[in-house]
Write a protein that holds these residues in place. Structure first.
Motif, PDB file in Angstrom:
ATOM      1  N   GLU A  42       0.823  -1.209   0.000  1.00 61.57           N
ATOM      2  CA  GLU A  42       0.000   0.000   0.000  1.00 61.57           C
ATOM      3  C   GLU A  42       0.855   1.256   0.000  1.00 61.57           C
ATOM      4  O   GLU A  42       0.540   2.241  -0.656  1.00 61.57           O
ATOM      5  CB  GLU A  42      -0.928   0.005   1.223  1.00 61.57           C
ATOM      6  N   ASP A  43       1.928   1.258   0.783  1.00 64.50           N
ATOM      7  CA  ASP A  43       2.829   2.403   0.852  1.00 64.50           C
ATOM      8  C   ASP A  43       4.117   2.136   0.085  1.00 64.50           C
ATOM      9  O   ASP A  43       5.197   2.583   0.495  1.00 64.50           O
ATOM     10  CB  ASP A  43       3.150   2.730   2.321  1.00 64.50           C
ATOM     11  N   ASP A  44       3.992   1.412  -1.012  1.00 65.32           N
ATOM     12  CA  ASP A  44       5.140   1.044  -1.840  1.00 65.32           C
ATOM     13  C   ASP A  44       5.915  -0.107  -1.193  1.00 65.32           C
ATOM     14  O   ASP A  44       5.806  -0.355   0.015  1.00 65.32           O
ATOM     15  CB  ASP A  44       6.076   2.228  -2.070  1.00 65.32           C
ATOM     16  N   CYS A  45       6.671  -0.814  -1.989  1.00 63.09           N
ATOM     17  CA  CYS A  45       7.467  -1.928  -1.476  1.00 63.09           C
ATOM     18  C   CYS A  45       8.561  -2.253  -2.479  1.00 63.09           C
ATOM     19  O   CYS A  45       8.528  -1.826  -3.628  1.00 63.09           O
ATOM     20  CB  CYS A  45       6.588  -3.162  -1.227  1.00 63.09           C
ATOM     21  N   TRP A  46       9.531  -2.995  -2.008  1.00 67.60           N
ATOM     22  CA  TRP A  46      10.592  -3.540  -2.852  1.00 67.60           C
ATOM     23  C   TRP A  46      10.332  -5.032  -3.029  1.00 67.60           C
ATOM     24  O   TRP A  46       9.939  -5.711  -2.094  1.00 67.60           O
ATOM     25  CB  TRP A  46      11.961  -3.340  -2.198  1.00 67.60           C
ATOM     26  N   ASN A  56       6.095  -0.111  -9.613  1.00 73.92           N
ATOM     27  CA  ASN A  56       6.934   0.123 -10.775  1.00 73.92           C
ATOM     28  C   ASN A  56       7.997  -0.962 -10.888  1.00 73.92           C
ATOM     29  O   ASN A  56       8.541  -1.423  -9.873  1.00 73.92           O
ATOM     30  CB  ASN A  56       7.599   1.502 -10.652  1.00 73.92           C
ATOM     31  N   ARG A  57       8.305  -1.354 -12.100  1.00 78.01           N
ATOM     32  CA  ARG A  57       9.283  -2.434 -12.294  1.00 78.01           C
ATOM     33  C   ARG A  57      10.673  -2.058 -11.793  1.00 78.01           C
ATOM     34  O   ARG A  57      11.509  -2.934 -11.564  1.00 78.01           O
ATOM     35  CB  ARG A  57       9.354  -2.818 -13.767  1.00 78.01           C
ATOM     36  N   SER A  58      10.926  -0.762 -11.616  1.00 76.91           N
ATOM     37  CA  SER A  58      12.222  -0.353 -11.064  1.00 76.91           C
ATOM     38  C   SER A  58      12.377  -0.792  -9.609  1.00 76.91           C
ATOM     39  O   SER A  58      13.490  -0.786  -9.067  1.00 76.91           O
ATOM     40  CB  SER A  58      12.378   1.168 -11.147  1.00 76.91           C
ATOM     41  N   LYS A  59      11.268  -1.196  -8.969  1.00 77.01           N
ATOM     42  CA  LYS A  59      11.329  -1.669  -7.584  1.00 77.01           C
ATOM     43  C   LYS A  59      11.556  -3.180  -7.507  1.00 77.01           C
ATOM     44  O   LYS A  59      11.544  -3.736  -6.415  1.00 77.01           O
ATOM     45  CB  LYS A  59      10.026  -1.316  -6.850  1.00 77.01           C
ATOM     46  N   THR A  89       9.179  -1.972   3.155  1.00 76.21           N
ATOM     47  CA  THR A  89       8.532  -3.277   3.003  1.00 76.21           C
ATOM     48  C   THR A  89       9.239  -4.023   1.885  1.00 76.21           C
ATOM     49  O   THR A  89       9.427  -3.486   0.792  1.00 76.21           O
ATOM     50  CB  THR A  89       7.044  -3.120   2.668  1.00 76.21           C
ATOM     51  N   VAL A  90       9.644  -5.261   2.167  1.00 76.99           N
ATOM     52  CA  VAL A  90      10.383  -6.067   1.193  1.00 76.99           C
ATOM     53  C   VAL A  90       9.641  -7.384   0.991  1.00 76.99           C
ATOM     54  O   VAL A  90       9.333  -8.084   1.957  1.00 76.99           O
ATOM     55  CB  VAL A  90      11.825  -6.344   1.660  1.00 76.99           C
ATOM     56  N   VAL A  91       9.363  -7.700  -0.266  1.00 75.08           N
ATOM     57  CA  VAL A  91       8.728  -8.966  -0.634  1.00 75.08           C
ATOM     58  C   VAL A  91       9.815  -9.867  -1.213  1.00 75.08           C
ATOM     59  O   VAL A  91      10.398  -9.564  -2.256  1.00 75.08           O
ATOM     60  CB  VAL A  91       7.599  -8.757  -1.661  1.00 75.08           C
ATOM     61  N   ILE A  92      10.113 -10.962  -0.526  1.00 76.91           N
ATOM     62  CA  ILE A  92      11.144 -11.911  -0.960  1.00 76.91           C
ATOM     63  C   ILE A  92      10.460 -13.035  -1.729  1.00 76.91           C
ATOM     64  O   ILE A  92       9.558 -13.688  -1.203  1.00 76.91           O
ATOM     65  CB  ILE A  92      11.917 -12.468   0.246  1.00 76.91           C
ATOM     66  N   VAL A  93      10.880 -13.256  -2.966  1.00 78.49           N
ATOM     67  CA  VAL A  93      10.268 -14.272  -3.826  1.00 78.49           C
ATOM     68  C   VAL A  93      11.298 -15.354  -4.111  1.00 78.49           C
ATOM     69  O   VAL A  93      12.316 -15.101  -4.751  1.00 78.49           O
ATOM     70  CB  VAL A  93       9.744 -13.663  -5.141  1.00 78.49           C
TER      71      VAL A  93
END
Length: 293
Positions: A126-130, A153-156, A229-233
């Motif tokens: 919601e408040d942007d993430c990486w 954005n794909r830059s993230k 906020t970091v989303v690890i995939v």
């Protein structure tokens, strides 16, 4: 009438060309040696006392597992099923991690779409993430789907080239997915046991080996970002289950109890993990050594 002559006014003095005298600075009086000898001991100590040291810097130091605290918010995501997994085959050789068969299967695409919507429901971005995916084909595809569904954005998207590689399974390479319980049985004995090696270049990594990798990843994230906020995939479950076990201080031999299904999303929340209770065999104490019947 007699007039008296006025004497001409004296000429005004010319400005002196001599520089103005500067008064000595009285804020810092100079002290002679004799003055110092006559000062009381207390006053002398006060006059010669060093300036107070500045407060220590609030450095975070070396990242350790389990951490004292996390400065970022994390979501752990396993990419959807790969083409290989759809065929029921284990494939972990990093040489082929960018191949088409390492990409998402039709079922994997649906699983990843559900994961992206779950992140949206949780308000992860919601408040942007990486988004930090492995460079493995299915993980990067999953990252792009997550970004599109959450308006990121794909830059993230920051591709990770080694620390998030799927766990190398050595001689299990090419075998059926049904052999995973055999691997996890050896993991439960010791985190240092590696799968048998193989000659095709596939690494054979123990739980401890993967633990080193994911600890290095967290060290980078915790020092590169603050309050983000970091989303690890990850392309597989073991990276995530071992990472989560390390974060909450769970015995690494039990990492498989935190197994991630393809497309599963899990926020890092230590309170959501049940407390680990040691089995009786690990807390047995000998009352009368060396006789321990």
């Amino acid at each position: 009438m007699q007039t008296t002559a006025r004497s001409p006014a004296p000429p005004s003095p010319l400005p002196s060309s001599a520089p103005p005298q500067v008064q000595p600075h009285s804020a810092l009086p100079s002290l002679r040696r004799r003055d110092l000898l006559l000062l009381p001991a207390a006053a002398l100590a006060l006059s010669l006392a060093p300036a107070p040291a500045p407060p220590p810097a609030s450095a975070r130091g070396l990242f350790r597992m389990p951490p004292q605290r996390l400065v970022n918010r994390y979501y752990l995501v396993r990419a959807g099923e790969s083409v290989y997994e759809g065929q029921g085959v284990l494939h972990t050789n990093p040489v082929a991690k960018t191949s088409v068969d390492s990409g998402l299967s039709p079922a994997g695409l649906r699983q990843t779409a559900r994961a992206a919507l779950e992140l949206q429901r949780l308000g992860a971005c919601e408040d942007d993430c990486w988004i930090w995916p492995s460079i493995t084909q299915r993980a990067y595809q999953a990252a792009e789907i997550i970004a599109a569904a959450n308006g990121i954005n794909r830059s993230k998207i920051v591709p990770e080239y080694s620390f998030l590689d799927a766990r190398g399974l050595g001689a299990f390479e090419g075998k059926s997915l049904d052999t995973l319980p055999e691997l996890y049985a050896s993991d439960s004995i010791s985190p240092d046991i590696r799968p048998p090696p193989i000659s095709d270049g596939t690494p054979n990594e123990s739980v401890a080996d993967v633990f080193v990798r994911v600890t290095q990843l967290m060290s980078i994230l915790e020092t590169q970002y603050f309050g983000e906020t970091v989303v690890i995939v990850s392309p597989d479950s073991d990276n995530l289950s071992i990472l989560q076990a390390g974060l909450i201080g769970l015995d690494l031999r039990r990492h498989s109890t935190l197994y991630f299904q393809p497309g599963e999303v899990r926020p890092v929340d230590p309170t959501s993990i049940p407390e680990y209770k040691q089995p009786a065999s690990t807390v047995f104490k000998c009352a009368n050594p060396p006789s321990c019947k």
